[in-house]
Design an enzyme around this catalytic site. Structure first.
Site, PDB file in Angstrom:
ATOM      1  N   TYR A   1       0.821  -1.215   0.000  1.00 40.31           N
ATOM      2  CA  TYR A   1       0.000   0.000   0.000  1.00 40.31           C
ATOM      3  C   TYR A   1       0.852   1.260   0.000  1.00 40.31           C
ATOM      4  O   TYR A   1       0.440   2.303  -0.501  1.00 40.31           O
ATOM      5  CB  TYR A   1      -1.025  -0.049   1.142  1.00 40.31           C
TER       6      TYR A   1
ATOM      7  N   GLU B   1      -6.472  -3.037  -7.439  1.00 39.97           N
ATOM      8  CA  GLU B   1      -5.520  -4.111  -7.078  1.00 39.97           C
ATOM      9  C   GLU B   1      -6.172  -5.442  -7.410  1.00 39.97           C
ATOM     10  O   GLU B   1      -6.678  -6.129  -6.556  1.00 39.97           O
ATOM     11  CB  GLU B   1      -5.094  -4.032  -5.604  1.00 39.97           C
TER      12      GLU B   1
ATOM     13  N   GLU C   1      -6.200 -13.087 -12.422  1.00 40.36           N
ATOM     14  CA  GLU C   1      -7.469 -12.884 -11.715  1.00 40.36           C
ATOM     15  C   GLU C   1      -8.370 -11.942 -12.516  1.00 40.36           C
ATOM     16  O   GLU C   1      -9.288 -11.333 -11.974  1.00 40.36           O
ATOM     17  CB  GLU C   1      -7.206 -12.421 -10.282  1.00 40.36           C
TER      18      GLU C   1
END
Lengths: 603, 603
Positions: A301, A403, A412
């Site tokens: 992050y 993300e 993904e």
């Protein structure tokens, strides 16, 4: 067993009543001592591939008798002598028969760690001695049996680092160091060469047992001479007065000198070489625990925050800082970590933000609402409970933050999601990440291969796994596979891809087995801010991603000087995206996962 | 399909309403005409491995559209253009995807019949052109899919006979002869070279369809000129006035010129390449029908009769012919054919016999009794209903006659049976057969491999099959495996065996695929009287035995100059005998049938 025993010398008629000439009865130790502390050692004279038929028959009988005795004692493992010549077919056949009927005992095949450093590329050369080849034949004949492992004999000289590296992808259980392999230090004590030290440290890291063998060959300085005179023992028993004590002490010193494991590695210890199915965050909703784990990855992050900072500074000049409000949308906001990172970036740069947090998982949206209330972000952050591909946005975004990356980057379905979200990104808008690339490299990974094989079906061989790679040999540097860039303004928006890669193994490696491909990604968040797990550029101390592993149904043996050509495809249908992969050189493999029959990611 | 059609040139917006540019609708032929008489031809411009990304995408789209159209028409087969370059990974991936969803249609991949006759052994040479390699990569990538076959393009020059021979083990469905490949005979008509003729005859024997392609390139003698002017057609339709008629006539002439099949081959036609489990005559009792079939093999019993004659003449000199009675025991007498052959030998030589017919199958004994009564042999023949291994004989035999051999010689446990019967053979007695040897050779046998694979388990890959080999390429001369001699007076009576064999392929073959091993036997009945199926010495017109086939779980590709090392073991336990086999070079295979887990013969 009596080393002079040969079954063929026992008189035929009396054989029914004669006890086998084992050294002692099972009563000399307690059952738990036998099973916990003793590794059986099979008679070293056996030679099942001898030209001498009688020796061959004697060897087979003796091997079976001794293994049977070891089973009777419930030993955990037996040490098998190294194959005598280059041919080991009959030895392997006999061991394979034994393995079919063995319950829990491991068989450790002794292999001397030798490889001639011949630069010749001639595979057929009879002079090429590489003990890995013997091991490879043996284990192929025994079908990679999971109870067959290796005990490496460490000699005075060592092969090249690349050649040694291969063994870290194999099932090495023990390393036997002969006392001859030790040097003598200035004070007269045994020590090992730098290269040996490095190897032993590697073994420690891979839980390989170290065994010291041979006689005391070092004349110790005064005060130890009494011990030196008693130099008949063969193995370490840890006793104070043991003649091999100085060698053992040195190995213990090497162990204690090792750096402690970094925290991240300690955390990941339990995951080493453990195959997991990749997440399907698009099709499934993640659980709270999963969010909890990933949100702890502060390094990640911080990188996002730095990227947003840079983007904000580029978007809004200093003089407009107070007047311009940047529209930032977090697509796939989860429980809010990117919202927080973005707001911190706004604060850090003194830029004004309007944030939309788009999240499809209604359970995560509950947490998001709580967070916004708790932090008092109600005026800045709007929460949208919707799939980004279908959201009808009230305005367009300057910055899109997401993300959505998996271990293999696009696995993904980040490309499909961001293509969907691009509708509400301004023409000059920025996507963070702005691009990502997947990487692969061929690996030896006998443990992973055996785990996949244990399912006894094709499906598991055509599935990619997330895994903390440890007992693995990386055979060549990684190469990039697929790259995706966002926003994507090209007219042809297909996210299908095809890449053909050719890997060259270093010449000094020797032959090696490719059990599959390790996959990684690297993402450019914004300009020079990147994030990734590709080994040579990996972001340090980030734990959100393990590597991905693409297995091969039939391992491929790569010979020195030959190269490995592999194809990867990213394919898509109306409801799913999948990869296919196949090797085309040195020999062709089947195309894995045709039509996504075994493994796919749902749209 | 319109040859100028490219999907990428079709305007995107209109594509929804535009019909595909196929030559005609499905109504131009009746459904049964489409499905019986038409082979689809996929656009020859497609190139799925082009460097040009647009061409690649267009090719994939077109291939899928055309196959879909062919499926719609229920065609039996489609002809796929040959891969354009050496690389065919993406083409194979796409075809493999199509194959997964295809019901009955065959795909015939065109492969030009070329192989450079380079003598160089360098496998990595870039100059080596062998179209078999392309085919091999393609079919490996498609996992030997049974619906993927070959259409060979026959060109003007042909590779060596060994190189051509490989194709007879592959699934060649069609041979396309270009009119350019024809020569001109003295009268101006097209004809083929001797080597081409031989190849075409081979194709006829293997049910390969012959297709003539190209333009009329022969100026026919007067009277045919009218036809010659109309030389635009591309394929044979069998019509009288077809421009390719002269070529077709020539091919038909070649077909008619062929020798008719010998009776034995005609009888065996239905058994070609059909896998059967070997008999277990020791464990099971044969059925009447099986006896009936085997008793018809007159050639076999004539050989036995000749052997018994020779043995009788050796045993009993002429002057003792009237006084000496020879004791002959038929062990495993079945329904009596060897009893008859022995008695005929006695009559032929004028020697006196006392015969014991030992048979364990009580059903066959019924027939034996009937036979003895019918023939009036009651005073000469004693029938013993007993397993020869357990019979307590009233006297010892001079001659022991048996027919216990399987396709692989010892595979029906003749050694164990005859060892058991040896108790009642005199010290100087004769066994007919006196010895037998098994033989193997590596073969390409894609049809057999696919049949074994269709069971989807390991058991079938570790079983030996009796099979009339036809669609098979024999890659090297046979070599002997195990030999057994009777009577066996040695002290070590073990019938376990181990043989390591090394096969060298002829250099001009090129690479080839080994799907397994063909096995045979040769038996010496007595002195120079032998009996067997080993191809180079096979007894003519004998039909009792087909070959045996030992499959390999993973076919092994043999490159020119490399040799194949294989191990065969004959192993035994208390209740069974089995073979294990495994390849150790060029790469190691698993040991097949460890501990007889998949295939064994009951004792």
């Amino acid at each position: 067993m009596d080393p002079s025993y040969r079954p063929s010398l026992v008189h035929k008629n009396s054989s029914g009543s004669v006890a086998l000439p084992f050294a002692g009865s099972d009563l000399v130790l307690s059952p738990s001592q036998w099973s916990r502390h003793v590794v059986g050692k099979i008679s070293s004279w056996i030679d099942l591939d001898s030209e001498d038929e009688i020796l061959r028959a004697d060897s087979e009988t003796t091997l079976k008798q001794e293994i049977s005795w070891a089973s009777h004692l419930s030993l955990q493992a037996c040490l098998l002598p190294a194959p005598k010549g280059k041919s080991c077919g009959n030895y392997a056949r006999c061991v394979n028969q034994i393995l079919q009927n063995l319950n829990n005992m491991q068989l450790w095949l002794r292999i001397p760690l030798v490889k001639s450093e011949d630069d010749s590329m001639d595979v057929n050369s009879d002079n090429l001695i590489d003990s890995w080849e013997i091991w490879n034949s043996f284990r192929l004949l025994c079908e990679h049996h999971s109870h067959l492992s290796i005990a490496l004999d460490i000699l005075t000289s060592l092969p090249s680092a690349n050649s040694l590296g291969r063994w870290f992808g194999e099932s090495v259980r023990a390393a036997i160091i002969n006392t001859d392999a030790f040097l003598t230090n200035a004070r007269g004590y045994p020590c090992l060469s730098k290269r040996h030290q490095k190897l032993i440290t590697g073994f420690f890291n891979h839980s390989v047992q170290i065994v010291i063998s041979g006689k005391l060959v070092h004349r110790l300085p005064k005060g130890n001479t009494a011990v030196a005179s008693n130099s008949d023992g063969n193995n370490v028993d840890g006793g104070q007065g043991h003649p091999l004590r100085p060698y053992l002490d040195y190995i213990a010193y090497l162990y204690q000198r090792m750096d402690p494991l970094p925290e991240q590695e300690r955390f990941e210890l339990g995951y080493r070489d453990f195959l997991q199915s990749p997440l399907q965050p698009l099709m499934d909703n993640l659980e709270a625990q999963t969010y909890e784990t990933f949100e702890k990855d502060t390094v990640k992050y911080i990188q996002y925050q730095r990227a947003v900072c840079k983007a904000l500074l580029d978007k809004v000049p200093e003089k407009e800082a107070l007047t311009t409000t940047t529209v930032l949308m977090v697509v796939g906001a989860g429980r809010g970590p990117l919202v927080r990172a973005s707001l911190q970036a706004a604060e850090e740069t003194g830029r004004k933000l309007r944030v939309y947090a788009v999240e499809k998982n209604p359970n995560a949206v509950v947490t998001l609402h709580g967070l916004v209330k708790l932090e008092g972000w109600e005026n800045i952050v709007t929460i949208i409970s919707c799939d980004m591909r279908h959201w009808d946005a009230p305005e367009k975004a300057d910055i899109l933050v997401s993300e959505l990356l998996g271990s293999f980057g696009d696995n993904e379905l980040s490309p499909e999601c961001l293509d969907g979200a691009q509708r509400f990104l301004k023409q000059d808008g920025i996507s963070i990440p702005s691009s990502y690339t997947s990487f692969i490299q061929p690996v030896t990974a006998s443990k992973l291969y055996n785990d996949v094989k244990s399912h006894k079906d094709v499906v598991h061989f055509e599935t990619a796994y997330v895994v903390k790679l440890h007992n693995v040999a990386r055979l060549a540097p990684t190469q990039p596979v697929f790259t995706f860039t966002h926003p994507n303004h090209s007219t042809d928006r297909s996210n299908d891809r095809h890449k053909k890669l050719r890997f060259e193994m270093p010449n000094d490696t020797g032959s090696a087995m490719v059990h599959g491909f390790a996959g990684y990604f690297d993402a450019t968040l914004y300009k020079d801010i990147h994030l990734g797990i590709e080994p040579s550029t990996a972001t340090p101390n980030m734990f959100s991603w393990f590597a991905i592993f693409f297995p091969l149904r039939t391992p491929i043996c790569l010979h020195p000087g030959s190269s490995l050509e592999v194809h990867f495809w990213r394919c898509s249908g109306p409801t799913k995206v999948w990869y296919e992969w196949g090797v085309t050189s040195p020999t062709a493999s089947p195309i894995h996962n045709s039509n996504g029959r075994s493994y796919w990611v749902g749209l």
